[in-house]
Design a protein around this motif. Structure first.
Motif, PDB file in Angstrom:
ATOM      1  N   TYR A 181      16.602  51.998  14.484  1.00 50.28           N
ATOM      2  CA  TYR A 181      16.580  53.076  13.493  1.00 50.28           C
ATOM      3  C   TYR A 181      17.634  54.123  13.840  1.00 50.28           C
ATOM      4  O   TYR A 181      17.664  55.195  13.273  1.00 50.28           O
ATOM      5  N   THR A 182      18.493  53.810  14.810  1.00 57.02           N
ATOM      6  CA  THR A 182      19.564  54.735  15.204  1.00 57.02           C
ATOM      7  C   THR A 182      20.910  54.077  14.878  1.00 57.02           C
ATOM      8  O   THR A 182      20.949  52.992  14.319  1.00 57.02           O
ATOM      9  N   ASP A 183      21.989  54.737  15.287  1.00 53.73           N
ATOM     10  CA  ASP A 183      23.332  54.186  15.039  1.00 53.73           C
ATOM     11  C   ASP A 183      23.535  52.852  15.746  1.00 53.73           C
ATOM     12  O   ASP A 183      24.424  52.084  15.391  1.00 53.73           O
ATOM     13  N   TRP A 184      22.711  52.578  16.765  1.00 54.90           N
ATOM     14  CA  TRP A 184      22.851  51.309  17.487  1.00 54.90           C
ATOM     15  C   TRP A 184      22.630  50.120  16.573  1.00 54.90           C
ATOM     16  O   TRP A 184      23.072  49.016  16.843  1.00 54.90           O
ATOM     17  N   SER A 185      21.913  50.354  15.495  1.00 55.69           N
ATOM     18  CA  SER A 185      21.651  49.288  14.531  1.00 55.69           C
ATOM     19  C   SER A 185      22.947  48.625  14.050  1.00 55.69           C
ATOM     20  O   SER A 185      22.957  47.455  13.695  1.00 55.69           O
ATOM     21  N   ASP A 186      24.064  49.373  14.069  1.00 55.28           N
ATOM     22  CA  ASP A 186      25.351  48.814  13.633  1.00 55.28           C
ATOM     23  C   ASP A 186      26.033  47.999  14.732  1.00 55.28           C
ATOM     24  O   ASP A 186      27.083  47.411  14.494  1.00 55.28           O
ATOM     25  N   HIS A 187      25.466  48.000  15.944  1.00 57.09           N
ATOM     26  CA  HIS A 187      26.147  47.344  17.065  1.00 57.09           C
ATOM     27  C   HIS A 187      25.328  46.216  17.679  1.00 57.09           C
ATOM     28  O   HIS A 187      25.709  45.652  18.689  1.00 57.09           O
ATOM     29  N   ILE A 188      24.183  45.923  17.071  1.00 52.37           N
ATOM     30  CA  ILE A 188      23.378  44.800  17.537  1.00 52.37           C
ATOM     31  C   ILE A 188      23.506  43.695  16.495  1.00 52.37           C
ATOM     32  O   ILE A 188      23.078  43.859  15.349  1.00 52.37           O
ATOM     33  N   HIS A 189      24.137  42.607  16.890  1.00 53.69           N
ATOM     34  CA  HIS A 189      24.451  41.532  15.947  1.00 53.69           C
ATOM     35  C   HIS A 189      23.504  40.363  16.135  1.00 53.69           C
ATOM     36  O   HIS A 189      22.984  40.134  17.218  1.00 53.69           O
ATOM     37  N   PHE A 190      23.335  39.609  15.050  1.00 57.42           N
ATOM     38  CA  PHE A 190      22.371  38.519  15.093  1.00 57.42           C
ATOM     39  C   PHE A 190      22.801  37.423  16.053  1.00 57.42           C
ATOM     40  O   PHE A 190      22.001  36.881  16.803  1.00 57.42           O
ATOM     41  N   PHE A 191      24.098  37.085  16.024  1.00 60.38           N
ATOM     42  CA  PHE A 191      24.616  36.045  16.918  1.00 60.38           C
ATOM     43  C   PHE A 191      25.521  36.678  17.959  1.00 60.38           C
ATOM     44  O   PHE A 191      25.904  37.839  17.828  1.00 60.38           O
ATOM     45  N   ASN A 192      25.904  35.883  18.927  1.00 59.94           N
ATOM     46  CA  ASN A 192      26.806  36.394  19.955  1.00 59.94           C
ATOM     47  C   ASN A 192      28.238  36.389  19.415  1.00 59.94           C
ATOM     48  O   ASN A 192      29.124  35.736  19.946  1.00 59.94           O
ATOM     49  N   ASP A 193      28.419  37.097  18.325  1.00 63.15           N
ATOM     50  CA  ASP A 193      29.695  37.137  17.629  1.00 63.15           C
ATOM     51  C   ASP A 193      29.725  38.479  16.899  1.00 63.15           C
ATOM     52  O   ASP A 193      28.834  38.773  16.098  1.00 63.15           O
ATOM     53  N   VAL A 194      30.744  39.259  17.179  1.00 62.88           N
ATOM     54  CA  VAL A 194      30.794  40.625  16.642  1.00 62.88           C
ATOM     55  C   VAL A 194      30.915  40.621  15.113  1.00 62.88           C
ATOM     56  O   VAL A 194      30.666  41.622  14.453  1.00 62.88           O
ATOM     57  N   ARG A 195      31.260  39.452  14.524  1.00 65.78           N
ATOM     58  CA  ARG A 195      31.369  39.376  13.062  1.00 65.78           C
ATOM     59  C   ARG A 195      30.061  38.961  12.398  1.00 65.78           C
ATOM     60  O   ARG A 195      29.936  38.974  11.180  1.00 65.78           O
ATOM     61  N   SER A 196      29.058  38.562  13.207  1.00 67.71           N
ATOM     62  CA  SER A 196      27.773  38.145  12.623  1.00 67.71           C
ATOM     63  C   SER A 196      27.018  39.394  12.139  1.00 67.71           C
ATOM     64  O   SER A 196      27.319  40.508  12.557  1.00 67.71           O
ATOM     65  N   PRO A 197      26.029  39.207  11.252  1.00 64.96           N
ATOM     66  CA  PRO A 197      25.396  40.375  10.635  1.00 64.96           C
ATOM     67  C   PRO A 197      24.641  41.258  11.621  1.00 64.96           C
ATOM     68  O   PRO A 197      24.092  40.768  12.619  1.00 64.96           O
ATOM     69  N   THR A 198      24.645  42.544  11.317  1.00 60.66           N
ATOM     70  CA  THR A 198      23.783  43.498  12.022  1.00 60.66           C
ATOM     71  C   THR A 198      22.582  43.738  11.110  1.00 60.66           C
ATOM     72  O   THR A 198      22.572  43.301   9.961  1.00 60.66           O
ATOM     73  N   LEU A 199      21.602  44.476  11.633  1.00 61.12           N
ATOM     74  CA  LEU A 199      20.426  44.752  10.806  1.00 61.12           C
ATOM     75  C   LEU A 199      20.829  45.545   9.566  1.00 61.12           C
ATOM     76  O   LEU A 199      20.428  45.227   8.452  1.00 61.12           O
ATOM     77  N   SER A 200      21.673  46.577   9.758  1.00 59.78           N
ATOM     78  CA  SER A 200      22.065  47.356   8.580  1.00 59.78           C
ATOM     79  C   SER A 200      22.930  46.517   7.645  1.00 59.78           C
ATOM     80  O   SER A 200      22.917  46.720   6.434  1.00 59.78           O
ATOM     81  N   GLY A 201      23.662  45.530   8.215  1.00 60.09           N
ATOM     82  CA  GLY A 201      24.435  44.618   7.375  1.00 60.09           C
ATOM     83  C   GLY A 201      23.524  43.781   6.491  1.00 60.09           C
ATOM     84  O   GLY A 201      23.821  43.535   5.327  1.00 60.09           O
ATOM     85  N   LEU A 202      22.376  43.371   7.039  1.00 53.15           N
ATOM     86  CA  LEU A 202      21.424  42.583   6.246  1.00 53.15           C
ATOM     87  C   LEU A 202      20.909  43.385   5.058  1.00 53.15           C
ATOM     88  O   LEU A 202      20.670  42.854   3.988  1.00 53.15           O
ATOM     89  N   TYR A 203      20.733  44.700   5.260  1.00 52.03           N
ATOM     90  CA  TYR A 203      20.233  45.533   4.166  1.00 52.03           C
ATOM     91  C   TYR A 203      21.206  45.647   3.021  1.00 52.03           C
ATOM     92  O   TYR A 203      20.822  45.955   1.908  1.00 52.03           O
ATOM     93  N   ARG A 204      22.480  45.420   3.335  1.00 52.99           N
ATOM     94  CA  ARG A 204      23.467  45.551   2.260  1.00 52.99           C
ATOM     95  C   ARG A 204      23.575  44.272   1.429  1.00 52.99           C
ATOM     96  O   ARG A 204      24.234  44.256   0.415  1.00 52.99           O
ATOM     97  N   LEU A 205      22.908  43.199   1.890  1.00 51.01           N
ATOM     98  CA  LEU A 205      22.959  41.944   1.136  1.00 51.01           C
ATOM     99  C   LEU A 205      22.017  42.016  -0.066  1.00 51.01           C
ATOM    100  O   LEU A 205      21.030  42.751  -0.060  1.00 51.01           O
ATOM    101  N   THR A 206      22.322  41.226  -1.080  1.00 53.88           N
ATOM    102  CA  THR A 206      21.379  41.115  -2.193  1.00 53.88           C
ATOM    103  C   THR A 206      20.257  40.180  -1.751  1.00 53.88           C
ATOM    104  O   THR A 206      20.401  39.477  -0.742  1.00 53.88           O
TER     105      THR A 206
END
Ligand code: ZN
Length: 306
Positions: free
Chosen positions: A270-295
């Motif tokens: 629930y902090t800014d760290w949400s943008d830096h924790i990725h689903f896979f071991n790949d900096v281009r994979s989705p973050t939690l906040s990235g998932l929220y932007r999906l339809t």
């Protein structure tokens, strides 16, 4: 079809009802006619109960026990979520927040997520002597000279500095002389039992835990020295080569940027760290906040692809 027979929850009087799946269904009626007894106390409660039944007894002990709704039979109910009438002072809730799905996703990211440094985008992992050993074995060649060092805690870099570390059994220190350019030339070694250079009290000072020639058969000694360096370096140590340096940390922190990751709990999502924790071991994979932007359909596609 969801098929309910003889439901007698609260004021419902043995009702039978079949409900199609995949449809929007509305229950209406006057207050006290049993709308929420049917929707929440029967359908939702049984959905939750059956879902919880799918867990092992060991896990079920930690979950709230849901009583079986009073009925002859309740069939075809899938896992259910209940969305209440929430209100929030500013703006509206997302589906993820209203259904508490956000919280479950946060818990998932804490378990499987990979943290990347907000400054340099390097993966942030915690090291152990064993993982450091594996990294060194893969990265450097037999015969390479290396020094396993640690940064002494700040309060001990003044006064009787050399005596303190000598008493702990260390022989040497080294530091970076800022005057020249290349790293290897800048590194100046000194013995702790000899007069100490005047430039000593400055950042970039290391105590040497071990100096050795790298040999893949030397695992035991290297791991032991790394353990020592981690212990005295408050969880951090470095390995100096003639032409470079590796930084390691037992805690989740970036050794290159001095960035520390707080303890990984769902709250962190629930902090800014949400943008830096990725689903896979790949900096281009989705973050939690990235998932929220999906339809919704993109989100379903993402979970289907796992
Ligand atoms: Zn970094």
């Amino acid at each position: 079809m969801i098929s309910l027979r003889g439901v007698a929850v609260h004021n419902l009087k043995n009702i039978d009802i079949d409900l199609p799946k995949g449809k929007l269904i509305v229950f209406c009626g006057r207050s006290g006619s049993g709308k929420s007894s049917l929707a929440l106390d029967t359908l939702y409660a049984e959905g939750q109960r059956q879902y919880i039944e799918t867990f092992s007894p060991a896990i079920r002990r930690f979950l709230e026990k849901v009583e079986k709704p009073k009925a002859e039979s309740l069939e075809g109910i899938p896992p259910a979520i209940a969305v209440g009438a929430f209100s929030r002072p500013s703006g509206s809730l997302t589906v993820g927040e209203a259904t508490e799905l956000r919280h479950y996703l946060a818990s998932l990211f804490v378990q499987v997520g990979h943290v990347f440094c907000p400054e340099c985008s390097r993966p942030i992992t915690s090291d152990t002597p064993q993982t450091v050993w594996q990294q060194l074995r893969d990265a450097i060649q037999e015969g390479t000279k290396l020094q396993i060092v640690f940064t002494p805690p700040l309060e001990e870099t003044s006064g009787k500095f050399a005596d303190i570390w000598k008493e702990q059994g260390f022989l040497r220190g080294c530091f970076a002389d800022a005057g020249r350019t290349e790293y290897d030339r800048r590194l100046i070694s000194f013995r702790l039992d000899e007069p100490i250079p005047a430039k000593l009290y400055q950042p970039g000072l290391f105590i040497v835990a071990d100096r050795l020639i790298f040999n893949p058969n030397n695992e035991e000694r290297l791991i032991e020295s790394l353990e020592t360096a981690f212990d005295y370096g408050e969880g951090k140590c470095s390995v100096l080569l003639d032409n470079g340096v590796f930084h390691f940390s037992r805690t989740l922190s970036c050794g290159y940027c001095d960035v520390h990751v707080p303890r990984l709990t769902p709250k962190l999502l629930y902090t800014d760290w949400s943008d830096h924790i990725h689903f896979f071991n790949d900096v281009r994979s989705p973050t939690l906040s990235g998932l929220y932007r999906l339809t919704i359909s993109e989100l379903i596609q993402f979970f289907d692809s796992l």
